[in-house]
Enzyme design. Structure first.
Site, mmCIF file in Angstrom:
data_model
loop_
_atom_site.group_PDB
_atom_site.id
_atom_site.type_symbol
_atom_site.label_atom_id
_atom_site.label_comp_id
_atom_site.label_asym_id
_atom_site.label_seq_id
_atom_site.Cartn_x
_atom_site.Cartn_y
_atom_site.Cartn_z
ATOM 1 N N GLY A 183 0.823 -1.214 0.000
ATOM 2 C CA GLY A 183 0.000 0.000 0.000
ATOM 3 C C GLY A 183 0.852 1.257 0.000
ATOM 4 C CB ALA A 184 4.178 1.861 -1.047
ATOM 5 N NE ARG A 187 -4.561 5.881 -2.802
ATOM 6 C CZ ARG A 187 -5.565 5.611 -1.966
ATOM 7 N NH1 ARG A 187 -6.051 6.546 -1.184
ATOM 8 N NH2 ARG A 187 -6.098 4.401 -1.929
ATOM 9 C CG ASN A 216 1.115 1.388 4.872
ATOM 10 O OD1 ASN A 216 0.911 2.148 5.818
ATOM 11 N ND2 ASN A 216 0.651 1.656 3.650
ATOM 12 C CE1 TYR A 234 -8.290 0.796 9.658
ATOM 13 C CE2 TYR A 234 -8.498 1.792 11.829
ATOM 14 C CZ TYR A 234 -7.793 1.620 10.648
ATOM 15 O OH TYR A 234 -6.594 2.263 10.467
ATOM 16 C CE LYS A 262 -5.140 -1.028 10.416
ATOM 17 N NZ LYS A 262 -3.905 -1.190 9.636
ATOM 18 C CB ILE A 264 -1.795 9.822 9.837
ATOM 19 C CG1 ILE A 264 -1.265 9.061 11.065
ATOM 20 C CG2 ILE A 264 -0.649 10.301 8.952
ATOM 21 C CD1 ILE A 264 -0.426 9.841 12.029
HETATM 22 P P1 NAP Z 1 -4.691 5.544 2.362
HETATM 23 O O1 NAP Z 1 -4.218 6.932 2.175
HETATM 24 O O2 NAP Z 1 -6.123 5.226 2.164
HETATM 25 O O3 NAP Z 1 -3.793 4.574 1.438
HETATM 26 C C1 NAP Z 1 -4.041 3.206 1.459
HETATM 27 C C2 NAP Z 1 -2.978 2.481 0.684
HETATM 28 O O4 NAP Z 1 -3.223 1.076 0.800
HETATM 29 C C3 NAP Z 1 -2.991 2.809 -0.798
HETATM 30 O O5 NAP Z 1 -1.672 2.771 -1.281
HETATM 31 C C4 NAP Z 1 -3.808 1.664 -1.387
HETATM 32 O O6 NAP Z 1 -3.474 1.369 -2.742
HETATM 33 C C5 NAP Z 1 -3.360 0.526 -0.515
HETATM 34 N N1 NAP Z 1 -4.284 -0.599 -0.476
HETATM 35 C C6 NAP Z 1 -5.583 -0.609 -0.071
HETATM 36 N N2 NAP Z 1 -6.082 -1.841 -0.168
HETATM 37 C C7 NAP Z 1 -5.096 -2.631 -0.647
HETATM 38 C C8 NAP Z 1 -5.011 -3.994 -1.001
HETATM 39 N N3 NAP Z 1 -6.048 -4.829 -0.836
HETATM 40 N N4 NAP Z 1 -3.832 -4.466 -1.467
HETATM 41 C C9 NAP Z 1 -2.772 -3.643 -1.630
HETATM 42 N N5 NAP Z 1 -2.799 -2.341 -1.334
HETATM 43 C C10 NAP Z 1 -3.945 -1.841 -0.855
HETATM 44 O O7 NAP Z 1 -4.353 5.018 3.839
HETATM 45 P P2 NAP Z 1 -3.300 5.558 4.923
HETATM 46 O O8 NAP Z 1 -3.986 6.539 5.778
HETATM 47 O O9 NAP Z 1 -2.015 5.901 4.277
HETATM 48 O O10 NAP Z 1 -3.150 4.230 5.798
HETATM 49 C C11 NAP Z 1 -2.056 3.354 5.671
HETATM 50 C C12 NAP Z 1 -2.085 2.379 6.842
HETATM 51 O O11 NAP Z 1 -2.037 3.096 8.071
HETATM 52 C C13 NAP Z 1 -3.366 1.542 6.902
HETATM 53 O O12 NAP Z 1 -3.079 0.242 7.345
HETATM 54 C C14 NAP Z 1 -4.203 2.263 7.947
HETATM 55 O O13 NAP Z 1 -5.132 1.419 8.568
HETATM 56 C C15 NAP Z 1 -3.114 2.731 8.897
HETATM 57 N N6 NAP Z 1 -3.507 3.859 9.741
HETATM 58 C C16 NAP Z 1 -3.880 5.052 9.198
HETATM 59 C C17 NAP Z 1 -4.251 6.097 10.031
HETATM 60 C C18 NAP Z 1 -4.670 7.452 9.507
HETATM 61 O O14 NAP Z 1 -5.109 8.279 10.328
HETATM 62 N N7 NAP Z 1 -4.534 7.754 8.227
HETATM 63 C C19 NAP Z 1 -4.234 5.927 11.424
HETATM 64 C C20 NAP Z 1 -3.873 4.693 11.943
HETATM 65 C C21 NAP Z 1 -3.488 3.667 11.093
HETATM 66 P P3 NAP Z 1 -4.169 2.167 -4.001
HETATM 67 O O15 NAP Z 1 -3.682 3.581 -3.876
HETATM 68 O O16 NAP Z 1 -3.620 1.480 -5.190
HETATM 69 O O17 NAP Z 1 -5.635 2.051 -3.820
#
Ligand code: NAP
Length: 244
Positions: free
Chosen positions: A9-10, A12, A87, A152, A156, A185
């Site tokens: 998931g890199a 974005r 990720n 979710y 986690k 984030i």
């Molecule tokens: P995001 O901006 O929605 O980006 C998600 C990323 O995961 C994208 O690169 C997406 O790919 C990829 N992805 C989604 N489903 C996938 C799949 N089935 N196989 C491969 N790649 C997949 O999310 P983020 O906020 O950066 O979150 C990243 C991680 O941090 C997640 O595990 C999330 O639960 C965790 N997290 C986030 C927050 C927050 O506040 N943002 C807080 C705590 C934990 P595409 O771009 O190709 O769709």
């Protein structure tokens, strides 16, 4: 040759920042994505321009066979994977009773089984070499309750269990497994929550701001480095004091 990191998931958000920071620290990086091919290829182009080795590989982490093929490709193009950052993740906001079977299964398949699939795929080499590092991205919502995010939060919390148990199982083989639990984030995932919720979360965060993807990338880069060589099985909160 550089050591190889696979970041799921890199394309974005947090994963993109992690891949960029690892590349800057000298890792060759496999940039995994699901749908956003242009974004993933743009990152790879930038990293290569900076002299880093990088490839973009599409794979749904929930699909074990696709993950295996991705790891084989990364090994062929860059070398064996020595660092895995789990990720990739999706979120959902809604009442527990309204979370249908399909959504529940998909959330767990991507957020929890996806990490298992990737670990399974990289472990044969790590076990043979008796070294390696796995870093899982959990969430503050895996450590405390999250109303309207039950699936979710379960996924986690599962990541925390995976981290601790796998760390114990793999420690004798010289493989470290750790976890970063981000707070709120600023990414696309957070933006889906809307302005009001966002403002509320800023208020609830003692440091008074949302985190940046780079805040999480710094924590991951530390855990991946030799500076963390005696650290395994840990959950490092990067959350501005949200859970203290
Ligand atoms: P995001 O901006 O929605 O980006 C998600 C990323 O995961 C994208 O690169 C997406 O790919 C990829 N992805 C989604 N489903 C996938 C799949 N089935 N196989 C491969 N790649 C997949 O999310 P983020 O906020 O950066 O979150 C990243 C991680 O941090 C997640 O595990 C999330 O639960 C965790 N997290 C986030 C927050 C927050 O506040 N943002 C807080 C705590 C934990 P595409 O771009 O190709 O769709």
């Amino acid at each position: 040759m550089e050591q190889v990191a696979l970041v799921t998931g890199a394309s974005r958000g947090i994963g993109r920042a992690i891949a960029a920071e690892l590349a800057a620290e000298g890792w060759a990086v496999c940039v995994n994505y699901l749908e956003q091919r242009a974004a993933a290829e743009d990152l790879v182009h930038r990293l290569r321009t900076d002299g880093c080795a990088a490839i973009a590989v599409q794979a749904d982490v929930a699909d074990r066979q696709a993950v295996r093929s991705m790891v084989r490709l990364a090994e062929a193009e860059l070398g064996p994977v020595e660092l895995l950052v789990n990720n990739a993740g999706i979120s959902q906001y809604g009442l527990f009773q309204d979370t249908g079977d399909e959504l529940w299964d998909r959330l767990l398949a991507v957020n929890l089984t996806g990490a298992r699939n990737a670990a399974m795929a990289v472990l044969p080499h790590m076990l043979a070499e008796k070294r390696g590092c796995i870093i899982n991205i959990s969430s503050i919502w895996g450590l405390r309750g999250a109303s309207c995010e039950v699936a979710y939060a379960c996924s986690k919390a599962g990541i925390v269990g995976l981290t601790r148990s796998l760390a114990l199982e793999l420690a004798p083989s010289g493989i470290r497994v750790n976890c970063v639990a981000p707070g709120c984030i600023e990414t696309d995932m957070m933006r889906t929550l809307g302005e009001e919720t966002r403002a509320m979360l800023v208020e609830e965060t003692p440091l008074g701001r949302l985190g940046t993807p780079e805040d999480i990338a710094h924590a991951v880069a530390f855990l991946a480095s030799d500076r963390a060589s005696f650290i395994t099985g840990q959950v490092l909160g990067a959350e501005g004091g949200f859970i203290v």
